[in-house]
Scaffold this active site. Structure first.
Site, PDB file in Angstrom:
ATOM      1  N   GLU A 156      35.501 -15.863 117.301  1.00  0.00           N
ATOM      2  CA  GLU A 156      35.504 -17.309 117.092  1.00  0.00           C
ATOM      3  C   GLU A 156      35.897 -17.625 115.653  1.00  0.00           C
ATOM      4  OE1 GLU A 156      32.542 -21.146 117.800  1.00  0.00           O
ATOM      5  OE2 GLU A 156      31.658 -19.195 117.378  1.00  0.00           O
ATOM      6  N   CYS A 162      31.343 -19.153 122.281  1.00  0.00           N
ATOM      7  CA  CYS A 162      30.044 -19.086 121.618  1.00  0.00           C
ATOM      8  C   CYS A 162      28.949 -19.859 122.352  1.00  0.00           C
ATOM      9  CB  CYS A 162      30.192 -19.529 120.165  1.00  0.00           C
ATOM     10  SG  CYS A 162      28.834 -18.952 119.104  1.00  0.00           S
ATOM     11  N   LYS A 214      36.111 -25.535 123.158  1.00  0.00           N
ATOM     12  CA  LYS A 214      34.663 -25.363 123.252  1.00  0.00           C
ATOM     13  C   LYS A 214      34.023 -26.610 123.858  1.00  0.00           C
ATOM     14  CE  LYS A 214      30.925 -23.573 120.336  1.00  0.00           C
ATOM     15  NZ  LYS A 214      30.631 -23.127 118.947  1.00  0.00           N
TER      16      LYS A 214
END
Length: 283
Positions: free
Chosen positions: A42, A153, A112
């Protein structure tokens, strides 16, 4: 069918060009060692600090990080999950993973979905929403080997999103992530093994290397977990290229021996794609 995957656990610095150079070198190492799919961490091109994301942001298709990823995938003849970078789209910035095929063509992107806005024990406060917008799609990418799910994440903490990937056919899920020194020791291994077991898929966690001098210290310990919940390969804290073999026959065996997905009680509960943010959005 089996194939090799690699995670490039890169130490990220404030120097964007250095980050891109080092990432390219590690991708080439992974390809030379036989990897067919390579994953980066990331925010691999910039420090993980919310206020810096707009400064490092790039637009598709002209960004230098995006160009490097496409070229590296093509030169190494690998599928490349390009970690994530700050992506600018109009007046918004997203935390985006670009995924390229062995010919360098863009196969898809994941923005994300769940933004990391937290106050953690020890005084660590992160507010991604201060500079980032949220994505709105479940990302499953077709490859020659198998469908591959991609999330970023904090997304991994939401089991509904991961289950939607498995129901869409993913047998391997890749999570570029930057857990910190509070969440990493507590949850990193636990959550990746749990998601692998729940969905009976291979799971990859791709972390930056640890830099104790950084303002945000990543946990490291990139790993590959099999569908029985076993860690088949993993890194320590430092820079490293981690390789592992993916055995798709094992996915089928685990699903036959312990048929969790078939035993769901859809008369009592369901998880439909059209319940996801009001529309059926697949990449």
């Amino acid at each position: 069918m089996s194939f090799k995957v690699a995670v490039c656990q890169l130490k990220v610095t404030e120097d964007k060009k250095n980050n891109l150079t080092r990432a390219g070198e590690m991708i080439r190492q992974a390809a030379a060692r036989g990897a067919r799919l390579v994953a980066l961490p990331e925010m691999f091109n910039c420090p993980y600090l919310s206020h810096l994301f707009p400064r490092y942001a790039e637009s598709y298709p002209d960004g230098e990080s995006i160009a490097m990823l496409s070229a590296a995938a093509r030169q190494g003849k690998v599928y490349l999950v390009g970690g994530s970078i700050p992506e600018r789209d109009g007046d918004k910035v997203f935390n985006t993973s670009f995924i390229f095929g062995p010919d360098g063509r863009l196969l898809g992107r994941h923005r994300k979905v769940h933004l990391f806005d937290v106050d953690l024990p020890g005084g660590l406060r992160v507010k991604e929403s201060s500079t980032l917008g949220a994505g709105n799609q479940v990302t499953v990418i077709p490859t020659e080997m198998c469908p591959v799910g991609v999330a970023i994440c904090y997304d991994v903490r939401f089991p509904e999103l991961i289950r939607l990937m498995a129901l869409k056919g993913a047998k391997l899920i890749v999570i570029p992530a930057a857990f910190n020194m509070t969440t990493g020791p507590a949850h990193w291994e636990l959550i990746f093994r749990t998601r692998a077991v729940d969905n009976q898929v291979y799971f990859i966690g791709a972390s930056p290397a640890r830099d104790v001098r950084a303002a945000y210290v990543a946990y490291g310990h990139s790993l590959v977990v099999d569908p029985w919940g076993r860690i088949v390969s993993g890194a320590g804290e430092a820079e490293e290229v981690v390789l592992a073999d993916i055995d798709l026959d094992l996915v089928e065996k685990v699903r036959q021996d312990l048929p969790l997905l078939r035993h769901r009680r859809l008369d009592l509960y369901s998880l439909a794609g059209n319940n996801f943010n009001g529309s059926d959005r697949w990449c």
